[in-house]
Design a protein around this motif. Sequence first.
Motif, PDB file in Angstrom:
ATOM      1  N   ILE A  28       0.850  -1.188   0.000  1.00  0.00           N
ATOM      2  CA  ILE A  28       0.000   0.000   0.000  1.00  0.00           C
ATOM      3  C   ILE A  28       0.887   1.241   0.000  1.00  0.00           C
ATOM      4  CG2 ILE A  28      -1.762   1.297   1.252  1.00  0.00           C
ATOM      5  CD1 ILE A  28      -2.730  -1.322   2.473  1.00  0.00           C
ATOM      6  N   ALA A  55      -1.795  -1.302  -4.055  1.00  0.00           N
ATOM      7  CA  ALA A  55      -2.858  -0.294  -3.958  1.00  0.00           C
ATOM      8  C   ALA A  55      -2.219   1.063  -3.720  1.00  0.00           C
ATOM      9  CB  ALA A  55      -3.826  -0.633  -2.833  1.00  0.00           C
ATOM     10  N   ARG A  84      -4.168  -1.025  -8.142  1.00  0.00           N
ATOM     11  CA  ARG A  84      -5.465  -0.406  -7.855  1.00  0.00           C
ATOM     12  C   ARG A  84      -5.207   1.016  -7.380  1.00  0.00           C
ATOM     13  NH1 ARG A  84     -10.571  -2.602  -6.640  1.00  0.00           N
ATOM     14  NH2 ARG A  84     -12.051  -0.867  -6.659  1.00  0.00           N
ATOM     15  N   ALA A  96     -10.266   2.985   1.355  1.00  0.00           N
ATOM     16  CA  ALA A  96     -10.053   1.629   0.840  1.00  0.00           C
ATOM     17  C   ALA A  96     -11.304   0.777   1.006  1.00  0.00           C
ATOM     18  CB  ALA A  96      -8.868   0.972   1.547  1.00  0.00           C
ATOM     19  N   VAL A 126     -11.150  -1.644  -2.083  1.00  0.00           N
ATOM     20  CA  VAL A 126      -9.754  -2.057  -2.154  1.00  0.00           C
ATOM     21  C   VAL A 126      -9.490  -3.280  -1.282  1.00  0.00           C
ATOM     22  CG1 VAL A 126      -7.363  -1.335  -1.748  1.00  0.00           C
ATOM     23  CG2 VAL A 126      -9.001   0.274  -2.732  1.00  0.00           C
ATOM     24  N   TRP A 171     -10.627  -6.232  -3.094  1.00  0.00           N
ATOM     25  CA  TRP A 171      -9.679  -6.501  -4.184  1.00  0.00           C
ATOM     26  C   TRP A 171      -8.471  -7.271  -3.666  1.00  0.00           C
ATOM     27  CZ3 TRP A 171      -4.763  -4.081  -5.054  1.00  0.00           C
ATOM     28  CH2 TRP A 171      -4.211  -4.302  -6.322  1.00  0.00           C
TER      29      TRP A 171
END
Length: 870
Positions: A300, A361, A392, A431, A436, A439
Amino acid sequence: MSYTVSIPQQNTRHQPRLLFSFTSKPTPFYSLSSLRFKRKPLLLSSSSTHHQSCPSITRVSTAPVEYAPPAPDFNFQQEISRLRNLVSKLSVCKSLKQKSSVLDTDSRVKHFFNSNHNHKYLARVFGELNLDSYQLFLIKCLIAAGQEHVLNLGGEFEESEVKSARNDVKRALYALVEMIERWDVNSTHQNGDFVVRNGFVLENEKVEDLNKLLKSLAEIEKFYDCIGGIIGYQVTVLELLSQSNFEKQKTSRLHQMNESMECQFLEVHVPSGLDLSQNTEYTSQAALWGIEGLPELGEIYPLGGSADRLGLVDPDTGECLPAAMLRYCGRTLLEGLIRDLQAREYLYFKLYGKQCITPVAIMTSAAKNNHELINSLCERLGWFGRGQSSFRLFEQPLVPAVSDKDGQWLVMRPFAPMCKPSGHGAIWKLASDKGVFKWFNDHGRKGATVRQVSNVVAATDLTLLALAGIGIHHRKKLGFASCKRSSRATEGINVLLEKKNLDGKWAYGLSCIEYTEFDKFESSGGPFSLNSLQAFPANTNILYVDLASAELVGSSNSKKSLPGMVLNIKKPVVYVDQFGDCQSVSGGRLECTMQNIADNFYNTYSSRCYKDIEEKLDTFMVYNERRRVTSSAKKKRKHTDMSLHQTPEGSLLDILRNAYDLLAQCNIKLAEIESNDKYIDSGPPYLILLHPALGVLWEVTRQKFNGGSISMGSELQIEVAEFLWKNVQLDGSLIILAENVMGSTRINKNGELILQYGHRCGRCKLHNVKVLNKGIDWACGDNTYWKHDVQRFEALKIILHGNAEFEASDVILQGNHVFEVPDGHKMKITSGNSGLAIQLEPIKKDMMDNGSWYWNYKISGTDILLEMIY
């Protein structure tokens, strides 16, 4: 060491005594031109629509030109009470129509739409632009929140001008307005920069600003729905400003702490954590857990910050750029993050023979075109050979900056409040809202490492892998990577909090206190002293997070989903107003801090715990030497600055210090890097830039280097993973560049270009080699060392195309040379009778994929051992 605040139990609903009081009255708008306009008005007029063009537009208003006396002190508690009441009423409404009706009863909304003549014009404009019911609701929320000045269309007056011109101007303009209002107002016309609709002249730019405002308001209303949307945002701002005003008057904040921490007793301890530099065997085991667990990990990156202190500008367009686009050591900072990640994946491949692509992400924002630039960079680089499906991108909302005097939104021009990103703590709720977490779950990920883009050393050696390894192996909810705190850094601290809750239970957990919040922990002895702060480790914003636990917080639909809300007003807000003037205003914006999600992960016990509590907690910390954890390229160095702290120049020196620490352990002689002060005017003593895939873990890298020396003023750049250095003496510049550092790309079944680790890599071996050349022109004033943008007199360059291989042994390579090896070939350099003997031959077909030699990695206990296979 610990710091204690003992708080008598009180009713947490108790409100502090008011410090200010006044009768609230909306500030009048001045939107009409006088004989001596200080600056010209911007948007609105009544006009004849019979004309076919609008070369000159007269803007008028019937708003009275009156002198406005200075506003009384702002009554925070009265406004907070009014807005809380509105939030409460809106929270029980089940439809948009009901919410809109509630807002219609608000005094500010009624005044705006019914009283002021200029506001009546605006109401007509909203109607003419065909705003839907939700957009009108957002406008009403803005007005109810006390921010109607965002819609101000008028010019500004000097007080003396207003007083002297008032009577004559009023008579002339009222007569003019009466004449204009008799004109035909039933047609629509558009020409150039204006839209004339039913008698109103609307500048296209302002219509665009209004549309942007509506979009921004919609994002704020949605994102802050858990605290009451736009109005709840303003309540929180005023509450934090109110507390700040108490601080300014030296009023104790014990009661506020009691309310915010919901406790009777609070003790702040220095956490111990695992020192990675001391417990080497367990640290190595933790790093192996991190490598082994890579298929269960995500990555992240909170990249939405505006990074104003970098002052980064595109040299071609003049456009302001976000930190992710800073070119550092030859590539953007975002490329550096992905490069570090791919090096860990390459290590996983070498150990387990399996391909692993980690989903990434990235939280972006609209600040400085951040989202579009990052997306364009990823597209331009083919999504780094990872496929677009492994990324993402999700965009965080921008929020208005406010004045610290009364919480008023700062405005650059009509319909355009000054907005900045909402802080990296927005990442958890966002998120959840954007799917997210789902995902990540679809990719089979259980945990994730979090890293900020400006920190260029976070992946050094063991730190990230050990952090992730402990987190995923022991199923922890949150972990911090920490180090010694720098007294010069504007950074928070990690703490072990112990508190007795109002229900009598004891709660423990690791958390973070931001540097802006130190004064909250004020006792009779005053705030933290400099000495006491130095005892606490630094918060570096390098985290491990359990994704399921983070999702529970982010989806909680409560204030908990916005952890660590702060209003940092310690730095001025700088912006350019509608007249091109630079403004610097004391204020800030509501921000969330991502690391304070830890405050949701306390462990509770029925009685007080005194020993070894940290090992039992859901939160944990690892500790390492500072330059192996954090060194940031956060701010642009000014020529007059005598410090390199948090600058690209300073972080490069830490990279070089790490290189020294690594290579000195390989029996390579080189000079140690001295203090930053030594290099303020001279630049670094040498440049050493090593691709992280050479090892990731220093234990691996050390087995590829042995013996030799690197002289002062030399340059070493190695961009190849399959590499051997044995007894190499470098005096000058040596640059080794491979197209296929870790592998080559193939198109997968989804049509995406994917990097296949270990397939057709470039390779280089140097054995008993002396490199002598003039190297870098260190006297050149155009050199920017942290960009790796330097002028050279001479250099030895080895360029490996495709799976090319290069070998040099028992040779002196003197002067300027470029050895370029074509794909599918091996070049050997040795000493000949009359100089260099160069042999170029094709690689055998059965060795094309794996090479004529390669390093074999294997795990032995907690160690990784390498063996060269021919």
